[in-house]
Design an enzyme around this catalytic site. Structure first.
Site, PDB file in Angstrom:
ATOM      1  N   GLY A   9       0.391  -1.508  -0.015  1.00 25.31           N
ATOM      2  CA  GLY A   9      -0.123  -0.031   0.347  1.00 25.31           C
ATOM      3  C   GLY A   9       0.548   0.805   0.048  1.00 25.31           C
ATOM      4  N   GLY A  18      -0.379   4.440  -0.746  1.00 25.02           N
ATOM      5  CA  GLY A  18      -1.299   5.576  -0.266  1.00 25.02           C
ATOM      6  C   GLY A  18      -1.190   6.296   0.896  1.00 25.02           C
ATOM      7  N   ALA A  76      -5.149  -2.155   1.539  1.00 25.19           N
ATOM      8  CA  ALA A  76      -6.533  -2.539   2.137  1.00 25.19           C
ATOM      9  C   ALA A  76      -7.309  -1.783   1.206  1.00 25.19           C
ATOM     10  CB  ALA A  76      -6.436  -2.091   3.513  1.00 25.19           C
ATOM     11  N   GLN A  77      -8.809  -2.167   1.069  1.00 23.75           N
ATOM     12  CA  GLN A  77      -9.933  -1.467   0.519  1.00 23.75           C
ATOM     13  C   GLN A  77     -10.320  -1.066   1.761  1.00 23.75           C
ATOM     14  OE1 GLN A  77     -12.168   0.515   0.071  1.00 23.75           O
ATOM     15  NE2 GLN A  77     -13.381  -1.121   0.898  1.00 23.75           N
ATOM     16  N   THR A 101      -7.438  -1.139  13.056  1.00 26.74           N
ATOM     17  CA  THR A 101      -8.120   0.542  13.556  1.00 26.74           C
ATOM     18  C   THR A 101      -8.852   0.441  14.054  1.00 26.74           C
ATOM     19  OG1 THR A 101     -10.454   1.425  12.218  1.00 26.74           O
ATOM     20  CG2 THR A 101      -9.258  -0.919  11.665  1.00 26.74           C
ATOM     21  N   GLU A 155     -12.305   1.574  13.907  1.00 25.13           N
ATOM     22  CA  GLU A 155     -13.210   0.764  12.946  1.00 25.13           C
ATOM     23  C   GLU A 155     -13.630  -0.350  14.127  1.00 25.13           C
ATOM     24  OE1 GLU A 155     -15.783   2.590  11.465  1.00 25.13           O
ATOM     25  OE2 GLU A 155     -15.190   3.954  11.577  1.00 25.13           O
ATOM     26  N   TYR A 199     -16.185  -3.770   5.979  1.00 18.85           N
ATOM     27  CA  TYR A 199     -14.375  -2.945   6.328  1.00 18.85           C
ATOM     28  C   TYR A 199     -14.157  -3.402   7.751  1.00 18.85           C
ATOM     29  CZ  TYR A 199     -10.446   0.092   7.468  1.00 18.85           C
ATOM     30  OH  TYR A 199      -9.233   0.615   7.536  1.00 18.85           O
ATOM     31  N   LYS A 246     -10.958  -5.775   9.434  1.00 17.09           N
ATOM     32  CA  LYS A 246     -10.219  -5.556  10.185  1.00 17.09           C
ATOM     33  C   LYS A 246     -10.099  -6.140  10.830  1.00 17.09           C
ATOM     34  CE  LYS A 246      -7.506  -2.230   7.812  1.00 17.09           C
ATOM     35  NZ  LYS A 246      -6.290  -2.112   7.169  1.00 17.09           N
TER      36      LYS A 246
HETATM   37  P1  NDP Z   1      -5.156   4.303   1.722  1.00 19.04           P
HETATM   38  O1  NDP Z   1      -6.500   3.791   1.378  1.00 19.04           O
HETATM   39  O2  NDP Z   1      -4.652   5.446   1.065  1.00 19.04           O
HETATM   40  O3  NDP Z   1      -4.235   3.377   1.197  1.00 19.04           O
HETATM   41  C1  NDP Z   1      -4.646   1.867   0.923  1.00 19.04           C
HETATM   42  C2  NDP Z   1      -3.514   1.657   0.211  1.00 19.04           C
HETATM   43  O4  NDP Z   1      -4.223   0.171  -0.524  1.00 19.04           O
HETATM   44  C3  NDP Z   1      -3.319   1.961  -1.545  1.00 19.04           C
HETATM   45  O5  NDP Z   1      -1.993   1.926  -1.557  1.00 19.04           O
HETATM   46  C4  NDP Z   1      -3.445   0.583  -2.265  1.00 19.04           C
HETATM   47  O6  NDP Z   1      -3.423   0.857  -3.614  1.00 19.04           O
HETATM   48  C5  NDP Z   1      -3.673  -0.301  -1.346  1.00 19.04           C
HETATM   49  N1  NDP Z   1      -4.587  -1.358  -1.739  1.00 19.04           N
HETATM   50  C6  NDP Z   1      -5.559  -1.782  -2.083  1.00 19.04           C
HETATM   51  N2  NDP Z   1      -6.413  -2.910  -2.811  1.00 19.04           N
HETATM   52  C7  NDP Z   1      -5.144  -3.656  -2.724  1.00 19.04           C
HETATM   53  C8  NDP Z   1      -4.617  -4.713  -3.262  1.00 19.04           C
HETATM   54  N3  NDP Z   1      -6.005  -5.207  -3.918  1.00 19.04           N
HETATM   55  N4  NDP Z   1      -3.650  -5.227  -3.542  1.00 19.04           N
HETATM   56  C9  NDP Z   1      -2.562  -4.088  -2.465  1.00 19.04           C
HETATM   57  N5  NDP Z   1      -2.569  -2.936  -2.778  1.00 19.04           N
HETATM   58  C10 NDP Z   1      -3.779  -2.925  -2.622  1.00 19.04           C
HETATM   59  O7  NDP Z   1      -5.231   4.448   3.053  1.00 19.04           O
HETATM   60  P2  NDP Z   1      -4.408   4.622   4.271  1.00 19.04           P
HETATM   61  O8  NDP Z   1      -3.076   4.651   3.826  1.00 19.04           O
HETATM   62  O9  NDP Z   1      -5.305   5.712   4.846  1.00 19.04           O
HETATM   63  O10 NDP Z   1      -4.205   3.576   5.590  1.00 19.04           O
HETATM   64  C11 NDP Z   1      -3.368   2.658   5.292  1.00 19.04           C
HETATM   65  C12 NDP Z   1      -3.939   1.697   6.851  1.00 19.04           C
HETATM   66  O11 NDP Z   1      -3.912   1.741   7.505  1.00 19.04           O
HETATM   67  C13 NDP Z   1      -5.200   0.624   5.524  1.00 19.04           C
HETATM   68  O12 NDP Z   1      -4.445  -0.637   5.697  1.00 19.04           O
HETATM   69  C14 NDP Z   1      -6.350   1.412   6.052  1.00 19.04           C
HETATM   70  O13 NDP Z   1      -7.683   0.298   6.690  1.00 19.04           O
HETATM   71  C15 NDP Z   1      -5.695   1.600   7.995  1.00 19.04           C
HETATM   72  N6  NDP Z   1      -6.172   2.742   8.802  1.00 19.04           N
HETATM   73  C16 NDP Z   1      -6.054   3.421   8.433  1.00 19.04           C
HETATM   74  C17 NDP Z   1      -6.541   4.957   8.900  1.00 19.04           C
HETATM   75  C18 NDP Z   1      -6.775   6.145   9.064  1.00 19.04           C
HETATM   76  O14 NDP Z   1      -7.137   7.264   9.186  1.00 19.04           O
HETATM   77  N7  NDP Z   1      -6.209   6.739   7.420  1.00 19.04           N
HETATM   78  C19 NDP Z   1      -7.147   4.993  10.473  1.00 19.04           C
HETATM   79  C20 NDP Z   1      -7.026   3.327  11.209  1.00 19.04           C
HETATM   80  C21 NDP Z   1      -6.235   2.067   9.775  1.00 19.04           C
HETATM   81  P3  NDP Z   1      -3.943   1.913  -4.921  1.00 19.04           P
HETATM   82  O15 NDP Z   1      -4.061   3.902  -4.544  1.00 19.04           O
HETATM   83  O16 NDP Z   1      -3.301   0.952  -5.996  1.00 19.04           O
HETATM   84  O17 NDP Z   1      -6.078   2.040  -4.668  1.00 19.04           O
HETATM   85  P1  GDP Z   2     -13.963   6.744   8.672  1.00 17.01           P
HETATM   86  O1  GDP Z   2     -14.295   6.808  10.601  1.00 17.01           O
HETATM   87  O2  GDP Z   2     -12.633   5.684   8.568  1.00 17.01           O
HETATM   88  O3  GDP Z   2     -15.291   5.655   7.824  1.00 17.01           O
HETATM   89  O4  GDP Z   2     -13.681   7.964   7.734  1.00 17.01           O
HETATM   90  P2  GDP Z   2     -14.501   8.504   6.994  1.00 17.01           P
HETATM   91  O5  GDP Z   2     -13.799  10.192   6.778  1.00 17.01           O
HETATM   92  O6  GDP Z   2     -14.772   7.932   5.568  1.00 17.01           O
HETATM   93  O7  GDP Z   2     -15.857   9.131   7.561  1.00 17.01           O
HETATM   94  C1  GDP Z   2     -16.004   9.920   8.955  1.00 17.01           C
HETATM   95  C2  GDP Z   2     -17.573   9.558   9.959  1.00 17.01           C
HETATM   96  O8  GDP Z   2     -17.883  10.852   8.638  1.00 17.01           O
HETATM   97  C3  GDP Z   2     -18.235   8.721   9.475  1.00 17.01           C
HETATM   98  O9  GDP Z   2     -19.683   8.662   9.985  1.00 17.01           O
HETATM   99  C4  GDP Z   2     -19.224   9.259   8.214  1.00 17.01           C
HETATM  100  O10 GDP Z   2     -20.301   9.285   8.380  1.00 17.01           O
HETATM  101  C5  GDP Z   2     -18.831  11.024   9.088  1.00 17.01           C
HETATM  102  N1  GDP Z   2     -19.399  11.799   7.223  1.00 17.01           N
HETATM  103  C6  GDP Z   2     -20.658  12.476   7.644  1.00 17.01           C
HETATM  104  N2  GDP Z   2     -20.384  12.883   6.055  1.00 17.01           N
HETATM  105  C7  GDP Z   2     -19.242  12.643   5.239  1.00 17.01           C
HETATM  106  C8  GDP Z   2     -19.457  12.495   4.409  1.00 17.01           C
HETATM  107  O11 GDP Z   2     -20.112  13.194   3.127  1.00 17.01           O
HETATM  108  N3  GDP Z   2     -18.185  11.780   3.343  1.00 17.01           N
HETATM  109  C9  GDP Z   2     -17.291  11.215   4.245  1.00 17.01           C
HETATM  110  N4  GDP Z   2     -16.613   9.823   3.998  1.00 17.01           N
HETATM  111  N5  GDP Z   2     -17.475  11.022   5.007  1.00 17.01           N
HETATM  112  C10 GDP Z   2     -18.386  11.350   5.879  1.00 17.01           C
END
Ligand code: NDP
Ligand code: GDP
Length: 338
Positions: free
Chosen positions: A9, A12, A83-84, A126, A128, A150, A154
């Protein structure tokens, strides 16, 4: 000899910041990316590190590919950030999310078990997992109650990580990270969606934006600080589970208000529920509209983390306040949208 890390990832938000951090620490960094019809190294480009990391084509869905990658890269540390990761998408794609975000963890753990069980493994767990939270604030011992495909995927990855630690003595650690944001955050997540819309409104490129439930509360921190915590977890004497959070939470509504403050707009709220709107106090223009399309089938209403264990055992602490984080993100989006 240089330490070698493999980050899944890497394209990301966290992957990009972690790669930058590890490069600065002198690591040789390998990063897994998916083959797409058009490559997506925007975040690595933004940090100016695309040519400093070694990019390896990997997909979490293909166990054989992960075995080959671990064999070739020979990492000392593996950070599983792939991750997705978008909750709303997981309701529409629950099986894909289960395969990538859940089973993908096992694919990678198996590769480590088979090729080199001495590798140190970080799993991106996470907040979540806490979902319909059973206690406030949430810590490493709080019971889990995920509320989305999700979160459930996780939870499986979280327990598999613990299982490989206990079964095969692998240094496998879970970081339960609360939401962390930055200018590199995906545009679909609520914080970045708002700061980007505020920048667009500032330049007259957009009139208003739609929003879902504004009364949910999250514990939002700054991503750059959280990836340092991930690294610290893999330097500890023993593997374990650690919460990273700020210990403060705020509503989406507050995030909107604070973000607009940076372009000197005050929001006046009118109406209720699906009819609620936010107007610019001065001009009366509608800037925010509630749209039920953004409501979730099951919601996580309120999260707040207790990071005492990370503070005591790793010396990790958050530094960036809620207001400062919004300022960093609004300013960055204004710069990008100029
Ligand atoms: P992003 O969504 O920004 O990044 C996810 C990464 O996973 C991307 O590089 C994506 O690639 C890659 N990916 C998705 N599907 C696949 C696959 N099938 N094979 C290989 N790679 C794949 O997430 P973040 O950087 O924000 O988060 C990093 C991790 O931390 C994730 O696992 C997320 O669930 C977890 N997390 C994040 C939090 C947050 O607040 N950011 C909080 C807690 C946990 P591509 O660019 O090609 O889509
Ligand atoms: P999450 O905590 O991983 O689900 O991160 P998000 O940023 O996607 O969402 C945080 C919170 O914001 C969730 O409870 C959503 O329901 C709320 N939310 C309210 N409006 C929106 C919106 O327009 N987009 C997203 N992504 N979240 C929203």
């Amino acid at each position: 000899m240089k330490k070698t890390a493999f980050i899944t990832g890497i394209t990301g938000q966290d992957g990009a910041y972690l790669a930058e951090f590890l490069l600065n620490k002198g690591y040789k960094v390998y990063g897994g990316f998916r083959r797409l019809s058009a490559q997506n190294f925007l975040r690595l480009d933004e940090l100016g590190i695309t040519n400093k990391v070694t990019l390896v084509e990997t997909d979490m869905l293909d166990a054989s590919n992960l075995v080959r990658t671990i064999k070739e890269v020979k990492p000392l540390e593996v950070y599983n950030l792939a991750a997705q990761s978008f909750v709303a998408h997981s309701f529409k794609n629950p099986i894909l999310t289960g395969n990538v975000t859940g089973l993908g963890v096992t694919n990678l753990l198996e590769a480590i078990r088979i090729i080199d069980p001495d590798i140190r493994f970080y799993q991106a767990s996470t907040s979540e997992l806490f979902g319909l939270a059973k206690e406030f604030p949430q810590n490493e011992n709080t019971p889990f109650y995920p509320r989305s495909p999700y979160g459930v995927a996780k939870l499986y990855g979280h327990w598999m990580t613990i299982n490989y630690r206990e079964s095969y003595n692998i240094f496998a650690t879970n970081g339960i990270l609360f939401n962390h944001e930055s200018p590199l955050r995906g545009i679909e997540f609520v914080t970045r969606k708002i700061t980007n819309a505020v920048a667009n409104i500032h330049f007259g490129k957009q009139e208003y934006f739609d929003i879902g439930n504004m009364d949910v509360r999250r514990d939002w921190g700054y991503a750059k600080e959280y990836i340092e915590g991930m690294w610290s977890m893999l330097q500890a004497d023993e593997p374990g589970t650690y919460v990273l959070a700020t210990g403060e939470n705020h509503s989406v509504r507050e995030w909107i208000e604070v973000s607009f403050n940076f372009i000197e707009k005050e929001i006046i709220w009118e109406g209720e529920g699906e009819k609620e709107i936010g107007r610019d106090a001065k001009s009366g223009k509608i800037l925010v509209k509630v749209n039920p399309e953004f409501f979730r089938p099951a919601e996580v209403e309120n999260l707040i983390g207790d990071y005492s264990k990370a503070k005591n055992e790793l010396g990790w602490e958050p530094k960036t306040t809620f207001n400062k984080l919004a300022e960093i993100m609004v300013k960055a989006d204004i710069e990008k949208n100029k």
